[in-house]
Design an enzyme around this catalytic site. Structure first.
Site, PDB file in Angstrom:
ATOM      1  N   LYS A 201      -6.011 -13.455  -3.192  1.00 28.95           N
ATOM      2  CA  LYS A 201      -6.715 -12.250  -3.633  1.00 28.95           C
ATOM      3  C   LYS A 201      -6.433 -11.142  -2.627  1.00 28.95           C
ATOM      4  CE  LYS A 201     -11.207 -10.299  -4.677  1.00 28.95           C
ATOM      5  NZ  LYS A 201     -12.594 -10.557  -5.050  1.00 28.95           N
ATOM      6  N   ARG A 211     -16.179  -2.500  -9.471  1.00 23.63           N
ATOM      7  CA  ARG A 211     -17.285  -2.248  -8.543  1.00 23.63           C
ATOM      8  C   ARG A 211     -18.302  -1.308  -9.175  1.00 23.63           C
ATOM      9  NH1 ARG A 211     -13.457  -1.969  -3.080  1.00 23.63           N
ATOM     10  NH2 ARG A 211     -12.773  -4.144  -3.238  1.00 23.63           N
ATOM     11  N   LYS A 255      -4.562 -12.426  -7.793  1.00 24.74           N
ATOM     12  CA  LYS A 255      -5.322 -11.236  -8.198  1.00 24.74           C
ATOM     13  C   LYS A 255      -5.023 -10.079  -7.264  1.00 24.74           C
ATOM     14  CE  LYS A 255     -10.064  -9.717  -8.388  1.00 24.74           C
ATOM     15  NZ  LYS A 255     -11.388  -9.969  -7.878  1.00 24.74           N
TER      16      LYS A 255
HETATM   17  C1  PBG Z   1     -15.856  -9.681  -6.014  1.00 26.11           C
HETATM   18  C2  PBG Z   1     -14.879  -9.542  -7.116  1.00 26.11           C
HETATM   19  C3  PBG Z   1     -14.113  -8.406  -7.331  1.00 26.11           C
HETATM   20  C4  PBG Z   1     -13.423  -8.608  -8.513  1.00 26.11           C
HETATM   21  C5  PBG Z   1     -13.765  -9.899  -8.982  1.00 26.11           C
HETATM   22  N1  PBG Z   1     -14.669 -10.466  -8.080  1.00 26.11           N
HETATM   23  C6  PBG Z   1     -14.049  -7.100  -6.615  1.00 26.11           C
HETATM   24  C7  PBG Z   1     -13.827  -7.057  -5.183  1.00 26.11           C
HETATM   25  O1  PBG Z   1     -13.314  -7.998  -4.571  1.00 26.11           O
HETATM   26  O2  PBG Z   1     -14.201  -6.041  -4.613  1.00 26.11           O
HETATM   27  C8  PBG Z   1     -12.527  -7.584  -9.131  1.00 26.11           C
HETATM   28  C9  PBG Z   1     -12.245  -7.716 -10.567  1.00 26.11           C
HETATM   29  C10 PBG Z   1     -11.737  -6.495 -11.220  1.00 26.11           C
HETATM   30  O3  PBG Z   1     -11.403  -5.462 -10.579  1.00 26.11           O
HETATM   31  O4  PBG Z   1     -11.636  -6.531 -12.450  1.00 26.11           O
HETATM   32  N2  PBG Z   1     -15.960 -10.741  -5.246  1.00 26.11           N
END
Ligand code: PBG
Length: 332
Positions: A201, A211, A255
């Site tokens: 990630k 967010r 991701k």
């Molecule tokens: C948080 C999380 C995030 C996403 C999924 N779980 C955002 C982040 O890490 O700030 C992002 C998913 C998206 O942008 O569609 N733990």
């Protein structure tokens, strides 16, 4: 009479007719490849459109139940749930994450009641529950503490599993949390609860609309670069995946999605395990913005990108376009 030289091989031959293109197609996308992320909010009969994610809403728990039935009817095998925790329940330590009656757990139970045959994937991380918007516990300097966070995530995963989660998906990027969660699930007898690790990630600029959706964007202090990966790194992603698999992950996720298909392909080739990609909120928003601006056809963009995910080696894709795609692809 002279014979013009002809190409020894005409690759256009098999492209000439639709029947032939279908016959030689190497990649197929079906609704069974999709995981549909859904946002939950408090109330009853509530649908709150998310401005930065046109076409996506937050739903109250009853609406989530309806969406999960819709997923079943569309042939989408799994949904991912994310809560928009009320502001007054967000604290420094994110303790609402451990409340067995929190919004998330109520949504899990309602989803399981509505359509038990649909898999429920839950996000394990504290950002929807903390007052500072980080995924874990921060120290005085704003650093997210690894082991203290990991301990809480274990309890969060157990609470979600007790509510009925089928796949817990740690998205926090703390070191060692997959093993800690697996050990605790085994100890509690939840041997069939799966773990999908957000293994690679990245600290990405593509998460903005998400967010907004979970209400953490305005709260976030600083960035997440001390735990999420540097977009410059690929070998490090392979190390992350190796660790998460060694700790007991059933699946690994990359991701964001489209800009990281090289990572998907390398992970698939190296490990030969189910690899998922998350087509994140900013990617969804880009396609919607392009379609709205007349720069591309939405349906074609959605299907082409999903095909690219599968071609790169994905077992499946988390995408906000899941219901759109499933309708285009037809059920089953
Ligand atoms: C948080 C999380 C995030 C996403 C999924 N779980 C955002 C982040 O890490 O700030 C992002 C998913 C998206 O942008 O569609 N733990």
């Amino acid at each position: 009479m002279t014979h013009a030289a002809f190409p020894a091989l005409r690759l256009r031959r098999t492209r000439a007719a639709a029947w032939s293109r279908a016959l030689v197609s190497e990649t197929r996308v079906s609704p069974a490849d999709l995981i549909w992320p859904l946002f939950v909010t408090e109330g009853k009969g509530v649908e709150e459109p998310i401005a930065s994610l046109p076409g996506v809403s937050r739903w109250s728990v009853d609406g989530i139940a309806a969406r999960v039935r819709e997923a079943r009817d569309l042939g989408i095998p799994c949904v991912a749930l994310f809560p928009n925790t009320p502001r007054d329940l967000r604290t420094e330590d994110g303790r609402e994450a451990l409340n067995p009656d929190n919004l998330m757990c109520r949504a899990i139970r309602a989803a399981k009641d509505a359509a038990p045959e649909v898999g429920i994937l839950t996000d394990v991380a504290l950002d929807p529950y903390t007052a500072h918007g980080h995924d874990g516990i921060v120290d005085g300097a704003g650093y997210v503490l690894n082991d203290a966070t990991s301990n809480i995530l274990v309890d969060q995963a157990l609470v979600q599993a007790a509510a009925g989660a089928d796949i817990v998906a740690p998205s926090d990027m703390m070191d060692g949390r997959v093993g800690a969660i697996r050990t605790a699930l085994e100890r509690e007898g939840r041997v069939n609860v799966q773990i999908m690790a957000y293994a690679a990630k990245y600290a990405s600029a593509f998460y903005g609309p998400f967010r907004d959706a979970v209400g953490s964007g305005g709260l976030l202090k600083g960035d997440k670069k001390s735990y999420q990966m540097d977009p410059a790194n690929a070998e490090e992603a392979l190390r992350e995946v190796a660790l998460d698999l060694a700790e007991g992950a059933d699946h690994v996720m990359v991701k964001p999605g489209l800009p990281y298909l090289d990572i998907v392909a390398r992970v698939k080739r190296r490990f030969e395990v189910p690899v998922f990609a998350y087509a994140v909120s900013g990617e969804y928003a880009m396609i919607e913005a392009a379609a709205t601006a007349g720069a591309g056809d939405r349906d074609a963009l959605v299907l082409e990108t999903l095909t690219a995910f599968k071609r790169a080696g994905c077992a499946g894709v988390l995408t906000y376009h899941a219901p759109v795609a499933a309708r285009l692809l037809g059920n089953g």
